[in-house]
Design a protein around this motif. Sequence first.
Motif, mmCIF file in Angstrom:
data_model
loop_
_atom_site.group_PDB
_atom_site.id
_atom_site.type_symbol
_atom_site.label_atom_id
_atom_site.label_comp_id
_atom_site.label_asym_id
_atom_site.label_seq_id
_atom_site.Cartn_x
_atom_site.Cartn_y
_atom_site.Cartn_z
ATOM 1 N N LYS A 1 19.878 18.203 -12.329
ATOM 2 C CA LYS A 1 19.366 18.214 -10.966
ATOM 3 C C LYS A 1 18.036 18.952 -10.894
ATOM 4 O O LYS A 1 17.154 18.607 -10.102
ATOM 5 C CB LYS A 1 20.392 18.868 -10.027
ATOM 6 C CG LYS A 1 19.951 18.917 -8.573
ATOM 7 C CD LYS A 1 21.025 19.547 -7.700
ATOM 8 C CE LYS A 1 20.578 19.610 -6.243
ATOM 9 N NZ LYS A 1 21.620 20.231 -5.373
ATOM 10 N N ASN A 2 17.873 19.972 -11.738
ATOM 11 C CA ASN A 2 16.683 20.828 -11.664
ATOM 12 C C ASN A 2 15.866 20.842 -12.966
ATOM 13 O O ASN A 2 15.106 21.766 -13.213
ATOM 14 C CB ASN A 2 17.105 22.256 -11.324
ATOM 15 C CG ASN A 2 17.837 22.337 -9.997
ATOM 16 O OD1 ASN A 2 17.261 22.100 -8.947
ATOM 17 N ND2 ASN A 2 19.134 22.640 -10.047
ATOM 18 N N ASN A 3 16.066 19.844 -13.797
ATOM 19 C CA ASN A 3 15.326 19.659 -15.047
ATOM 20 C C ASN A 3 15.759 20.617 -16.159
ATOM 21 O O ASN A 3 16.098 21.782 -15.921
ATOM 22 C CB ASN A 3 13.812 19.787 -14.850
ATOM 23 C CG ASN A 3 13.241 18.626 -14.052
ATOM 24 O OD1 ASN A 3 13.961 17.716 -13.654
ATOM 25 N ND2 ASN A 3 11.939 18.648 -13.836
ATOM 26 N N PHE A 4 15.751 20.091 -17.353
ATOM 27 C CA PHE A 4 15.968 20.887 -18.551
ATOM 28 C C PHE A 4 14.648 21.527 -18.964
ATOM 29 O O PHE A 4 13.574 21.032 -18.634
ATOM 30 C CB PHE A 4 16.488 20.007 -19.694
ATOM 31 C CG PHE A 4 17.777 19.300 -19.382
ATOM 32 C CD1 PHE A 4 18.984 19.962 -19.439
ATOM 33 C CD2 PHE A 4 17.774 17.957 -19.026
ATOM 34 C CE1 PHE A 4 20.174 19.316 -19.149
ATOM 35 C CE2 PHE A 4 18.954 17.290 -18.736
ATOM 36 C CZ PHE A 4 20.155 17.972 -18.796
ATOM 37 N N ALA A 5 14.750 22.610 -19.723
ATOM 38 C CA ALA A 5 13.541 23.345 -20.123
ATOM 39 C C ALA A 5 13.036 22.899 -21.490
ATOM 40 O O ALA A 5 12.608 23.708 -22.300
ATOM 41 C CB ALA A 5 13.839 24.846 -20.140
ATOM 42 N N GLY A 6 13.079 21.589 -21.739
ATOM 43 C CA GLY A 6 12.615 21.071 -23.021
ATOM 44 C C GLY A 6 13.775 20.583 -23.861
ATOM 45 O O GLY A 6 14.944 20.616 -23.460
ATOM 46 N N GLY A 7 13.452 20.088 -25.049
ATOM 47 C CA GLY A 7 14.501 19.601 -25.936
ATOM 48 C C GLY A 7 13.956 18.682 -27.005
ATOM 49 O O GLY A 7 12.747 18.633 -27.275
ATOM 50 N N GLU A 8 14.866 17.917 -27.593
ATOM 51 C CA GLU A 8 14.500 17.017 -28.686
ATOM 52 C C GLU A 8 15.522 15.900 -28.781
ATOM 53 O O GLU A 8 16.719 16.127 -28.556
ATOM 54 C CB GLU A 8 14.420 17.783 -30.004
ATOM 55 C CG GLU A 8 14.079 16.925 -31.219
ATOM 56 C CD GLU A 8 14.047 17.747 -32.499
ATOM 57 O OE1 GLU A 8 13.110 18.556 -32.661
ATOM 58 O OE2 GLU A 8 14.976 17.583 -33.323
ATOM 59 N N VAL A 9 15.063 14.696 -29.107
ATOM 60 C CA VAL A 9 15.967 13.566 -29.315
ATOM 61 C C VAL A 9 15.637 12.915 -30.652
ATOM 62 O O VAL A 9 14.489 12.965 -31.117
ATOM 63 C CB VAL A 9 15.858 12.526 -28.181
ATOM 64 C CG1 VAL A 9 16.346 13.102 -26.871
ATOM 65 C CG2 VAL A 9 14.430 12.011 -28.036
ATOM 66 N N GLN A 10 16.660 12.309 -31.254
ATOM 67 C CA GLN A 10 16.460 11.674 -32.557
ATOM 68 C C GLN A 10 17.440 10.511 -32.716
ATOM 69 O O GLN A 10 18.588 10.599 -32.297
ATOM 70 C CB GLN A 10 16.675 12.684 -33.684
ATOM 71 C CG GLN A 10 16.430 12.126 -35.081
ATOM 72 C CD GLN A 10 16.678 13.173 -36.158
ATOM 73 O OE1 GLN A 10 17.757 13.228 -36.751
ATOM 74 N NE2 GLN A 10 15.679 14.005 -36.410
ATOM 75 N N SER A 11 16.953 9.434 -33.313
ATOM 76 C CA SER A 11 17.815 8.294 -33.622
ATOM 77 C C SER A 11 17.576 7.865 -35.061
ATOM 78 O O SER A 11 16.475 8.032 -35.601
ATOM 79 C CB SER A 11 17.526 7.119 -32.675
ATOM 80 O OG SER A 11 16.239 6.586 -32.914
ATOM 81 N N SER A 12 18.613 7.314 -35.674
ATOM 82 C CA SER A 12 18.504 6.832 -37.048
ATOM 83 C C SER A 12 19.479 5.690 -37.242
ATOM 84 O O SER A 12 20.447 5.541 -36.490
ATOM 85 C CB SER A 12 18.799 7.957 -38.049
ATOM 86 O OG SER A 12 20.128 8.433 -37.897
ATOM 87 N N VAL A 13 19.221 4.874 -38.250
ATOM 88 C CA VAL A 13 20.069 3.715 -38.517
ATOM 89 C C VAL A 13 20.215 3.522 -40.019
ATOM 90 O O VAL A 13 19.267 3.756 -40.775
ATOM 91 C CB VAL A 13 19.491 2.437 -37.855
ATOM 92 C CG1 VAL A 13 18.107 2.119 -38.385
ATOM 93 C CG2 VAL A 13 20.421 1.258 -38.056
ATOM 94 N N THR A 14 21.406 3.105 -40.428
ATOM 95 C CA THR A 14 21.659 2.718 -41.815
ATOM 96 C C THR A 14 21.961 1.226 -41.811
ATOM 97 O O THR A 14 23.064 0.809 -41.423
ATOM 98 C CB THR A 14 22.852 3.494 -42.398
ATOM 99 O OG1 THR A 14 22.612 4.900 -42.269
ATOM 100 C CG2 THR A 14 23.047 3.144 -43.865
ATOM 101 N N PRO A 15 20.989 0.380 -42.183
ATOM 102 C CA PRO A 15 21.162 -1.076 -42.055
ATOM 103 C C PRO A 15 22.387 -1.622 -42.768
ATOM 104 O O PRO A 15 22.961 -2.627 -42.329
ATOM 105 C CB PRO A 15 19.859 -1.625 -42.674
ATOM 106 C CG PRO A 15 18.868 -0.522 -42.520
ATOM 107 C CD PRO A 15 19.654 0.742 -42.680
ATOM 108 N N THR A 16 22.811 -0.977 -43.851
ATOM 109 C CA THR A 16 23.948 -1.495 -44.619
ATOM 110 C C THR A 16 25.303 -1.088 -44.046
ATOM 111 O O THR A 16 26.336 -1.585 -44.487
ATOM 112 C CB THR A 16 23.857 -1.011 -46.079
ATOM 113 O OG1 THR A 16 23.800 0.424 -46.101
ATOM 114 C CG2 THR A 16 22.606 -1.572 -46.746
ATOM 115 N N ASP A 17 25.306 -0.177 -43.062
ATOM 116 C CA ASP A 17 26.562 0.307 -42.478
ATOM 117 C C ASP A 17 26.845 -0.470 -41.193
ATOM 118 O O ASP A 17 26.233 -0.217 -40.154
ATOM 119 C CB ASP A 17 26.456 1.799 -42.191
ATOM 120 C CG ASP A 17 27.769 2.390 -41.692
ATOM 121 O OD1 ASP A 17 28.759 1.637 -41.570
ATOM 122 O OD2 ASP A 17 27.806 3.596 -41.405
#
Length: 613
Positions: A272-288
Amino acid sequence: MDRNSAIGLTLIAVLLIGYFYWFSPQPQPVAPKVTTTQSSASQKKDSVETAAALPSDSILQATYGDLSVAMKGTETATVVETADLKITFSNKGGSIKELELKKFQSYDQKFKKKVIDPLKLVSPEFSEIKLLSQFQGKEIDLYTLFYQVDQKKDGDTTEVTFTASLSAGATISHIYRIPNNGYEIGYNISSKGLDSQLTGDNLSFQWNYAVQPLEKDLTDTRNNTTITYYTDEDGFSELTPRSTSIETEAFAGSVKWVAIKQKFFLASFISKNNFAGGEVQSSVTPTDSSVVKKASIKLSIPKKSLVDGTAAFKYYVGPNDYQVIGDVSERFKENVYLGWRPVYWINKFVIFPVFHFLTQHIGNYGIIIIILVILLKLVLFPLSYRSYLSMAKMKVLKPELDEIKARVGEDMTKVQQEQMKLYQQVGVNPISGCIPVVLQMPILFAMFYLFPASIELRQQPFLWAEDLSTYDSLIQLPFVIPFGVGSHISLFTLVMTISTLVYTWQNNQLSSVQGPMKSMSYIMPVIFFFFLNSFSAGLTFYYFVSNLVTFAQQAIIKRFVDESKIRTIMEENKKKNAAGGGKKSKFMTKLEEAMKASEEARKRGDDDKKKRK
């Protein structure tokens, strides 16, 4: 359609294919009454009892002080069931342990079919949430503490509160508010006294999520799975959906919300009042093939907000439905991609409202698509009429155009000059047939984005297609066709391609195009077959029905277009121009000037070559 027009349309088609390649998209049961179940040791079927494998009380006391009283206990589950959700909370952590969407079903990847089991978007097997802080110099996960549970009703909302009371009188509470309908879950964190014992300015909310395969086409699901977020600095953004490498984005400023976006579902955390920063990450293993992608979210929650009552959040865990998510948060509805502008405006203000209106009154989505085609064709009928009329004029002129080519020979510049002279004499604009086609293209693009993004089509059968949101696989192959076709032939795509080839042949009977350009007009539908074979069956069915309606339109228009009358008008225009009474259009004047300039430039070039020799 002359050679220039054919070249122009071919180039447009090539650009479209390139763009699409790189940037490619039952009646509900009566809502049950909210039921809640708090499990205990005597209610084994709803409880989870686990002995806490922790050190002795004395060691815990020495290590964690007052916090040690909340680090041992027996885990129990609290189940809250609404019209749309079934949520299982755990007193160990005071957090959501499991969440089911009651109105949606999963998809069996092994047998490639819909299954009856409710669709789970949160489960301990693939979702882990932590709330980390520093306590006496040690990292502590507040979602591993044991809490006392209290629940009550507030109108049609169920409120579940998890509170940990420490020996020194300090408390920390997690409060959830679950309405009877919808997919939003209100969440507040409050503290009394504990904040002074936690070091650092922020708590770290962490969500590690392994996206499970929920749809038929794993490749398409991966291409539409990513992390989206909204920041004050950049607005709505996302990690690259089609990336096969690790994608990371860090936020130094405030963040409003972050969502783990699948093709048709979202798991999101909103402040509601915003987070004070952060980080996001995504990854993929094509064979899985057991995991679509792995997502990681880290968000900073100001510690002071626990005391002043501003640590207010909400989860949205539910369908990525444009009609549902519009009011969740700022620009949250952009999780449903409806195309680039102006295609987005056409979808938002024209196509989608009509489509949604039809879905409210008709249960068969194949019928809905047919009606949608007819309505759009009626609206676009004037453009279709002008396009056919232009082609009829070119058909009348075809003998004279062929005579020019035979008389002039291989000098294409001279051929074009003679053709333009003829167009001017008879009063025909050579690109007038292309303009209506170009004006209709945004509608074609709008459908290209609408159907693959419409959750309404998910698991909706029609004719031989079991799911209009993905390709139909009635024809299975024992081998894989390259270029993204796969090991299947989509029958809807096949009949669409055949109808497009018939339509192309029909138009070529009215066209003056010959040679390679004519051959290219037949090659393009085949290329689109390879491209669209793994797309939504609803999309290719729409294009197929659109072709059928176009055939009917042209048959009707043909009855009202008199080619002999067109020839008479052209002859009259030719006589007027010969007598000096004709008037050039602005377009013809500019085109003539451009051709003269081009011819002069060519002659100067030839003269320069002769001088150099």
